[in-house]
Design a protein around this motif. Structure first.
Motif, PDB file in Angstrom:
ATOM      1  N   ASP A 411     -47.867 -41.111  17.640  1.00  0.00           N
ATOM      2  CA  ASP A 411     -48.546 -39.787  18.057  1.00  0.00           C
ATOM      3  C   ASP A 411     -47.230 -38.698  18.153  1.00  0.00           C
ATOM      4  OD1 ASP A 411     -50.829 -41.056  17.968  1.00  0.00           O
ATOM      5  OD2 ASP A 411     -51.217 -41.222  20.018  1.00  0.00           O
ATOM      6  N   TRP A 412     -47.783 -37.475  18.038  1.00  0.00           N
ATOM      7  CA  TRP A 412     -46.787 -36.386  17.849  1.00  0.00           C
ATOM      8  C   TRP A 412     -46.938 -35.715  19.062  1.00  0.00           C
ATOM      9  CZ3 TRP A 412     -48.729 -31.810  14.484  1.00  0.00           C
ATOM     10  CH2 TRP A 412     -47.721 -30.635  14.507  1.00  0.00           C
ATOM     11  N   CYS A 413     -45.585 -35.708  19.770  1.00  0.00           N
ATOM     12  CA  CYS A 413     -45.415 -34.637  21.075  1.00  0.00           C
ATOM     13  C   CYS A 413     -45.353 -33.427  20.572  1.00  0.00           C
ATOM     14  CB  CYS A 413     -43.980 -35.265  21.620  1.00  0.00           C
ATOM     15  SG  CYS A 413     -43.631 -34.493  23.045  1.00  0.00           S
ATOM     16  N   ILE A 414     -46.253 -32.655  21.117  1.00  0.00           N
ATOM     17  CA  ILE A 414     -46.255 -31.296  20.724  1.00  0.00           C
ATOM     18  C   ILE A 414     -45.998 -30.225  21.876  1.00  0.00           C
ATOM     19  CG2 ILE A 414     -48.115 -31.669  18.809  1.00  0.00           C
ATOM     20  CD1 ILE A 414     -50.220 -30.794  20.880  1.00  0.00           C
ATOM     21  N   SER A 415     -45.730 -30.764  23.065  1.00  0.00           N
ATOM     22  CA  SER A 415     -45.503 -29.626  23.974  1.00  0.00           C
ATOM     23  C   SER A 415     -43.934 -29.360  24.220  1.00  0.00           C
ATOM     24  CB  SER A 415     -45.959 -30.421  25.431  1.00  0.00           C
ATOM     25  OG  SER A 415     -45.543 -31.706  25.510  1.00  0.00           O
ATOM     26  N   ARG A 416     -43.543 -28.346  24.293  1.00  0.00           N
ATOM     27  CA  ARG A 416     -42.344 -27.867  24.452  1.00  0.00           C
ATOM     28  C   ARG A 416     -42.006 -27.084  25.712  1.00  0.00           C
ATOM     29  NH1 ARG A 416     -42.502 -30.815  21.299  1.00  0.00           N
ATOM     30  NH2 ARG A 416     -41.862 -31.150  18.955  1.00  0.00           N
ATOM     31  N   GLN A 417     -40.955 -27.450  26.291  1.00  0.00           N
ATOM     32  CA  GLN A 417     -40.863 -26.557  27.605  1.00  0.00           C
ATOM     33  C   GLN A 417     -39.968 -25.521  27.382  1.00  0.00           C
ATOM     34  OE1 GLN A 417     -40.554 -30.169  27.330  1.00  0.00           O
ATOM     35  NE2 GLN A 417     -42.504 -29.920  27.875  1.00  0.00           N
ATOM     36  N   LEU A 418     -40.523 -24.676  26.660  1.00  0.00           N
ATOM     37  CA  LEU A 418     -39.856 -23.323  26.458  1.00  0.00           C
ATOM     38  C   LEU A 418     -40.964 -21.989  26.755  1.00  0.00           C
ATOM     39  CD1 LEU A 418     -39.149 -24.016  22.665  1.00  0.00           C
ATOM     40  CD2 LEU A 418     -37.640 -24.172  24.606  1.00  0.00           C
ATOM     41  N   TRP A 419     -40.611 -20.847  26.657  1.00  0.00           N
ATOM     42  CA  TRP A 419     -41.325 -19.713  26.860  1.00  0.00           C
ATOM     43  C   TRP A 419     -41.778 -19.244  25.714  1.00  0.00           C
ATOM     44  CZ3 TRP A 419     -38.340 -17.297  31.694  1.00  0.00           C
ATOM     45  CH2 TRP A 419     -38.475 -18.126  32.822  1.00  0.00           C
ATOM     46  N   TRP A 420     -41.173 -19.251  24.665  1.00  0.00           N
ATOM     47  CA  TRP A 420     -41.545 -18.469  23.492  1.00  0.00           C
ATOM     48  C   TRP A 420     -42.179 -19.252  22.538  1.00  0.00           C
ATOM     49  CZ3 TRP A 420     -42.643 -14.365  21.110  1.00  0.00           C
ATOM     50  CH2 TRP A 420     -42.501 -14.017  19.824  1.00  0.00           C
ATOM     51  N   GLY A 421     -43.476 -19.368  22.284  1.00  0.00           N
ATOM     52  CA  GLY A 421     -44.528 -20.048  21.362  1.00  0.00           C
ATOM     53  C   GLY A 421     -45.794 -19.890  22.047  1.00  0.00           C
ATOM     54  N   HIS A 422     -46.801 -20.702  21.374  1.00  0.00           N
ATOM     55  CA  HIS A 422     -48.353 -20.401  21.757  1.00  0.00           C
ATOM     56  C   HIS A 422     -48.611 -21.367  23.212  1.00  0.00           C
ATOM     57  CE1 HIS A 422     -48.207 -19.909  17.559  1.00  0.00           C
ATOM     58  NE2 HIS A 422     -48.998 -18.987  17.876  1.00  0.00           N
ATOM     59  N   ARG A 423     -48.447 -20.781  24.283  1.00  0.00           N
ATOM     60  CA  ARG A 423     -48.792 -21.539  25.575  1.00  0.00           C
ATOM     61  C   ARG A 423     -50.184 -22.380  25.370  1.00  0.00           C
ATOM     62  NH1 ARG A 423     -48.114 -18.639  31.410  1.00  0.00           N
ATOM     63  NH2 ARG A 423     -48.546 -20.453  32.692  1.00  0.00           N
ATOM     64  N   ILE A 424     -49.722 -23.764  25.963  1.00  0.00           N
ATOM     65  CA  ILE A 424     -50.970 -24.696  25.738  1.00  0.00           C
ATOM     66  C   ILE A 424     -52.168 -24.121  26.526  1.00  0.00           C
ATOM     67  CG2 ILE A 424     -51.937 -26.910  26.363  1.00  0.00           C
ATOM     68  CD1 ILE A 424     -48.984 -27.722  25.591  1.00  0.00           C
ATOM     69  N   PRO A 425     -53.431 -23.919  25.797  1.00  0.00           N
ATOM     70  CA  PRO A 425     -54.525 -23.379  26.580  1.00  0.00           C
ATOM     71  C   PRO A 425     -55.403 -24.203  27.679  1.00  0.00           C
ATOM     72  CG  PRO A 425     -55.048 -23.869  24.470  1.00  0.00           C
ATOM     73  CD  PRO A 425     -53.667 -24.471  24.533  1.00  0.00           C
ATOM     74  N   VAL A 426     -54.706 -24.732  28.527  1.00  0.00           N
ATOM     75  CA  VAL A 426     -55.208 -25.604  29.394  1.00  0.00           C
ATOM     76  C   VAL A 426     -54.952 -25.161  30.987  1.00  0.00           C
ATOM     77  CG1 VAL A 426     -55.031 -28.149  30.395  1.00  0.00           C
ATOM     78  CG2 VAL A 426     -55.236 -27.693  27.770  1.00  0.00           C
ATOM     79  N   TRP A 427     -56.054 -25.298  31.492  1.00  0.00           N
ATOM     80  CA  TRP A 427     -55.792 -24.913  33.025  1.00  0.00           C
ATOM     81  C   TRP A 427     -55.947 -25.989  33.943  1.00  0.00           C
ATOM     82  CZ3 TRP A 427     -56.052 -21.089  29.480  1.00  0.00           C
ATOM     83  CH2 TRP A 427     -55.821 -19.989  29.988  1.00  0.00           C
ATOM     84  N   TYR A 428     -55.088 -26.214  34.815  1.00  0.00           N
ATOM     85  CA  TYR A 428     -55.247 -27.337  35.846  1.00  0.00           C
ATOM     86  C   TYR A 428     -55.859 -26.671  36.972  1.00  0.00           C
ATOM     87  CZ  TYR A 428     -51.871 -29.338  32.839  1.00  0.00           C
ATOM     88  OH  TYR A 428     -50.952 -29.854  31.753  1.00  0.00           O
ATOM     89  N   GLY A 429     -56.871 -27.444  37.597  1.00  0.00           N
ATOM     90  CA  GLY A 429     -57.577 -26.899  38.961  1.00  0.00           C
ATOM     91  C   GLY A 429     -57.046 -27.548  40.557  1.00  0.00           C
ATOM     92  N   PRO A 430     -57.352 -27.109  41.249  1.00  0.00           N
ATOM     93  CA  PRO A 430     -56.608 -27.596  42.566  1.00  0.00           C
ATOM     94  C   PRO A 430     -56.975 -28.725  42.788  1.00  0.00           C
ATOM     95  CG  PRO A 430     -58.586 -26.130  42.668  1.00  0.00           C
ATOM     96  CD  PRO A 430     -58.189 -26.099  41.408  1.00  0.00           C
ATOM     97  N   ASP A 431     -58.051 -29.577  42.348  1.00  0.00           N
ATOM     98  CA  ASP A 431     -58.412 -30.996  42.586  1.00  0.00           C
ATOM     99  C   ASP A 431     -58.038 -31.761  41.414  1.00  0.00           C
ATOM    100  OD1 ASP A 431     -59.350 -30.350  44.927  1.00  0.00           O
ATOM    101  OD2 ASP A 431     -61.083 -29.777  44.187  1.00  0.00           O
ATOM    102  N   GLY A 432     -57.031 -31.301  40.624  1.00  0.00           N
ATOM    103  CA  GLY A 432     -56.923 -32.259  39.434  1.00  0.00           C
ATOM    104  C   GLY A 432     -57.670 -32.163  38.232  1.00  0.00           C
ATOM    105  N   GLU A 433     -58.244 -31.209  38.284  1.00  0.00           N
ATOM    106  CA  GLU A 433     -59.088 -30.690  37.156  1.00  0.00           C
ATOM    107  C   GLU A 433     -58.282 -30.253  35.997  1.00  0.00           C
ATOM    108  OE1 GLU A 433     -59.481 -29.022  39.920  1.00  0.00           O
ATOM    109  OE2 GLU A 433     -61.548 -28.844  40.540  1.00  0.00           O
ATOM    110  N   MET A 434     -58.769 -30.363  34.917  1.00  0.00           N
ATOM    111  CA  MET A 434     -57.975 -29.967  33.594  1.00  0.00           C
ATOM    112  C   MET A 434     -59.082 -29.495  32.602  1.00  0.00           C
ATOM    113  SD  MET A 434     -55.056 -32.105  31.700  1.00  0.00           S
ATOM    114  CE  MET A 434     -56.008 -33.198  30.727  1.00  0.00           C
ATOM    115  N   ARG A 435     -58.867 -28.127  32.443  1.00  0.00           N
ATOM    116  CA  ARG A 435     -59.901 -27.516  31.357  1.00  0.00           C
ATOM    117  C   ARG A 435     -58.986 -26.796  30.324  1.00  0.00           C
ATOM    118  NH1 ARG A 435     -64.192 -23.740  34.215  1.00  0.00           N
ATOM    119  NH2 ARG A 435     -64.069 -22.721  32.100  1.00  0.00           N
ATOM    120  N   CYS A 436     -59.796 -27.247  28.928  1.00  0.00           N
ATOM    121  CA  CYS A 436     -59.117 -26.552  27.982  1.00  0.00           C
ATOM    122  C   CYS A 436     -60.073 -25.369  27.479  1.00  0.00           C
ATOM    123  CB  CYS A 436     -59.011 -27.753  26.720  1.00  0.00           C
ATOM    124  SG  CYS A 436     -58.416 -26.820  25.091  1.00  0.00           S
TER     125      CYS A 436
END
Length: 880
Positions: A411-436
RNA sequence: GGGCGCAUAGCUCAGUGGGAGAGCACUCGCCUUACAAGCGAGGGGUCGUAGGUUCGAACCCUACUGCGCCCA
């Protein structure tokens, strides 16, 4: 712009070319003219068949190097040829945003101001990067213009532009919803310098010198010795593992030992993964800092203990806390030695070490939460498309590498801990939710919701390139028309990085339609001794210097001529000079032709009215047209260029132009016909060369034809005429005769310019009657005058018969030189005869060899016999 | 460890069953009216080693040696 190379005023014939071809003076303006006229702009609504190539996007930080120059030359050649063939040809340019490289460049700039990106904050930093791009990025696009790249600038794209970002978000959402993207805690490759995760293929392994240290854990009978190259990670050990079948340790499995320096007690576990042959057969297990250990840990329910931070600094409380991993290693070994726990040390010890592909830093395996692409179904489809032949890989041996990769993909690791790039379009909620969040969707708002801070691997967006650049996810006319792209041209070194990933995403996003029909993988450009160019070796050659010194056509021709499928190519300055010389040759030959009235407005006369020389060169041209076309079709750039080089130089210039001189001195009809043949041959040759050498050919062609745009002119096709093999034979005889006479003259010490009287006799004289004027002109032999008294003679065996050339050298005769020559020729002929007789005397040969081969050998035997007889007679006749 | 590829002239490389080639370099002679960035002539190779197949091997097969690349 051709005005600069034209002498003004009307002339009976165009006499326009300057005495010298000076590429640098002309190229920029000519390129500008092509662009402004829209010659490279594709029209999606035309009814021509489509041909499309997307450029391998260079880094926005990059400058043109030899690899680009080669890659672009080949793509431009393919595109220009298709355009001439009447295709609607699109070569689409652009760049990628090069996440790590670009961020590093801007951070370095900030550092010189004494700031870090954290001082600016994310938003301001990204703004700063865009500012950098506007000012200093994309130098390569200017350099591409100098190369002559016929790209459609109106369609230039950038992976971070709005449309492509939308494509990234779209496919991310789709993959996420299809459970093909997930987030998980895994051991990933971490670069402590770049401060980001890397994918497996961004790690380069090399055999480095390290150390192998054997450490005794525990005491007495229950102690066990482990061998490691990474002593510093022992602080994070949570077990010792041995192979379950290993008799030596069976009694210890299930017991615990004390981990030195820490006082912690850790279990001894049995695991199939352990290699009993390696070291002592017992290994320390550090699940947080080694991928294999992590798996052992998972199988045995071991805790994960992280003892190194993201900079590679020890975090475990105690005397080593705060030490860098490479300082900690000797310190820990020293501490262990002080306790008498070092059983053995091997130093240096060669072992494979992973390095960050970008910066060379030793990669640190690190346990962390990252985003991954589940490549299973995607890789399967990517493999199948090639297996089914929907996409063809050239050269075919490369397909094996492709399969072995896509069929064994992690499997391909696609996340990078950088600022320059396409920010991953996922939001985390207060109760551990995850929304793409897909494009156009509103991200969740409210207390506690926040977006993922990681960006995507640059290759993630590059993988969309063949369709994102054409407007996907919209169903644009460009996408309809130009996808799948016709061919992808790139170096074999990025087969995995880019080609395979485009296959995976292209097939997925485009409902199973492959991103390209053909993939042509070319080799790497190396230095003149075949070594890989590198900054550290200092053997890199800057293509811009060659552009300055020799011009774009010479650079392109050098690289294209060296491009043989499946092989790397070496280049050196002498090669470029040779290509420049070729351009000069073409220029001078064209100048001569034009000065003598070569034109394309006079139709070619009927073949019956042409001379042998005319028919010969036209037939040769037909062969070259067909051959070069076929070679380009098969991506045989080197051979196509070589064919053209030899046709222009060895046939057109060395022979036809010389023969044309006598024809131009003939009657008016002959001269007119010759001008037409010259013009026609030059015209087709320029068209054939244009894809590789666009500048010089365009300038010459305009003079020759009065046309305006060779880049839009038709690609030549063979005339369909039946080749005149008799004419060819006579011209071959003429060439042989001339060469023999020249050789004889050279042996005899006659100066090239010295005219001498000569008498031609023999059976070939009548048969070659039409060639004799030219033969005499090319050998400077005059008709014998009064009192002709030959001093030497030469007999030449020809396909048409024999020719005796008697020459009056006015006395001086170098008998020894002639004897030497004849002796040498005789030896060669005798060797030839012996070889032929040996074969023909072998019954097995005469019975089993095909008749045409036998006939050929028999003919050779006869020729050799005739030669031997003649040479012996000549030798016997020599004085002294 | 697995896989792929390469070994031919001084250098870089074509040639893949039937007369060893090119470019550059080298030697000699030339400012011959398109071209000295050129023209003409020439020298130079037991085609990595050892076996095998074949009437015939640089070319096909096997092993070996050396080199390179990819993957683990």
């Amino acid at each position: 712009m051709t005005e600069t190379h034209s002498s003004p005023g009307p002339a009976q014939f165009p006499v326009g070319l300057a005495p010298k071809w000076e590429p640098v003076a002309v190229e920029a303006a000519l390129y500008q003219e092509w662009v402004e006229r829209g010659d490279f702009t594709a029209d999606a609504s035309s009814d021509r068949p489509p041909f499309s190539i997307v450029i391998p996007p260079p880094n926005v930080t990059g400058v043109l190097h030899m690899g680009h120059a080669l890659d672009h030359t080949l793509m431009d050649t393919l595109t220009r040829r298709r355009r001439m063939q009447g295709y609607e040809a699109l070569w689409l340019p652009g760049m990628d945003h090069a996440g790590i490289a670009t961020q590093t460049v801007v951070e370095r700039e900030l550092a010189s101001e004494g700031k870090s990106r954290h001082d600016l904050g994310r938003e301001e930093f990204v703004r700063r990067v865009w500012q950098w791009k506007a000012q200093s990025g994309g130098q390569i696009s200017q350099q591409m213009r100098r190369l002559g790249d016929g790209v459609d600038w109106s369609r230039e794209r950038f992976t971070m532009d709005e449309g492509l970002s939308r494509a990234v978000q779209t496919i991310f959402k789709r993959l996420y919803d299809d459970d093909l993207i997930y987030r998980a805690e895994r051991i990933i490759n971490w670069c402590p310098r770049c401060q980001t995760a890397l994918s497996d293929i961004e790690v380069e392994h090399s055999e480095d010198e390290g150390e192998l240290v054997s450490i005794r854990y525990g005491e007495g009978d229950s102690s066990i010795v482990v061998a490691t190259t990474r002593a510093e990670t022992m602080l994070g050990d949570t077990a010792v593992a041995v192979h379950p079948e290993d008799e030596r340790y069976r009694h210890l499995v299930g017991t615990e030992v004390e981990l030195p320096l820490t006082g912690r007690r850790i279990p001894i576990v049995a695991d199939e993964h352990v290699d009993p042959e390696f070291g002592t057969g017992a290994v320390k297990v550090t699940p947080s800092h080694d991928p294999n250990d992590f798996e052992i840990g998972q199988r045995h329910g071991l805790p994960n203990l992280t003892v190194l931070d993201e900079r590679g600094v020890i975090t475990a409380a105690g005397p080593f806390e705060g030490l860098d991993r490479f300082e900690a290693r000797p310190a820990i070994v020293a501490a262990l030695r002080a306790e008498g726990r070092i059983v053995a040390e091997k130093r240096p010890y060669l072992h494979a070490v992973g390095h960050c592909e970008r910066c060379g830093t030793v990669v640190e395996p690190r346990l962390s939460k990252q985003w991954f692409v589940n490549v299973g179904p995607l890789a399967k489809a990517a493999g199948d498309a090639v297996r089914d032949g929907r996409t063809r890989i050239h050269p075919p041996e490369m397909a094996k590498r492709y399969f072995s990769w896509v069929d064994n993909l992690h499997d391909w690791c696609i996340s990078r801990q950088l600022w320059w790039g396409h920010r991953i379009p996922v939001w985390y909620g207060p109760d551990g939710e995850m929304r793409c969040v897909g494009p156009g969707e509103e991200p969740p708002t409210g207390e506690g919701w926040h977006q993922e801070t990681d960006v995507l691997d640059t290759w993630f967006s590059s993988a969309l390139w063949p369709f994102s650049t054409l407007g996907w996810p919209e169903k644009t006319p460009d996408l309809e028309r130009f996808y799948p792209t016709s061919v992808l041209v790139t170096g074999y070194d990025i087969l995995f990085f880019w080609v395979a990933r485009m296959m995976m995403f292209g097939l997925y996003a485009m409902d199973g339609a492959q991103p390209f029909n053909d993939v042509f993988l070319h080799g790497l450009v190396r230095d003149s001794t075949g070594k890989k160019m590198s900054k550290s070796k200092g053997n890199s050659i800057d293509p811009l210097e060659w552009l300055d010194r020799y011009g774009a056509d010479a650079l392109r021709f050098t690289l294209a001529r060296g491009a043989n499928p499946g092989a790397d190519e070496a280049v050196a300055e002498e090669w470029a000079a040779g290509a420049r010389n070729f351009g000069t040759k073409l220029w001078n030959a064209s100048r001569f032709a034009l000065m003598n009235g070569a034109n394309t407005s006079t139709p070619l006369p009927d073949r019956a009215e042409l001379t042998d020389a005319d028919r010969w060169i036209l037939d040769r041209l037909d062969t070259v047209v067909a051959g070069v076309d076929e070679l380009f079709e098969r991506f045989e750039f080197g051979k196509a260029c070589d064919t053209l080089y030899h046709f222009v130089w060895d046939e057109f210039c060395d022979w036809y132009l010389e023969l044309a001189k006598t024809q131009l001195n003939g009657d008016e009809a002959r001269a007119t016909a010759t001008r037409a043949v010259l013009g026609h041959t030059l015209d087709a040759t320029l068209r054939l060369l244009h894809p590789v050498m666009p500048f010089i050919t365009e300038v010459v062609w305009r003079e020759l034809t009065g046309g305006q745009a060779l880049d839009r002119a038709a690609w030549p096709v063979p005339s369909g005429a039946t080749p005149d093999v008799e004419a060819e034979r006579r011209i071959d005889d003429l060439r042989k005769l001339v060469t023999e006479v020249r050789r004889f003259r050279s042996d005899q010490g006659l100066k090239p310019g010295q005219r001498v009287d000569a008498r031609l006799t023999g059976t070939a004289v009548d048969r070659l009657a039409d060639q004799l004027v030219a033969a005499r002109a090319l050998t400077r032999l005059d008709e014998p005058g009064d009192g002709f008294a030959p001093t030497v003679s030469l007999e030449v065996g020809l396909a048409s018969g024999e020719m005796t050339v008697e020459i009056d050298t006015s006395g001086a005769v170098d008998v020894e030189a002639e004897r030497k020559r004849l002796t040498k020729d005789l030896a060669a002929a005798e060797k030839e005869l012996a070889g032929c007789e040996k074969k023909l005397g072998n019954p097995a040969f005469t019975e089993k060899a095909p008749p045409e081969v036998r006939a050929k050998i028999e003919a050779r035997r006869e020729t050799a016999e005739v030669d031997i007889r003649r040479l012996r007679e000549r030798l016997a006749g020599l004085p002294g």
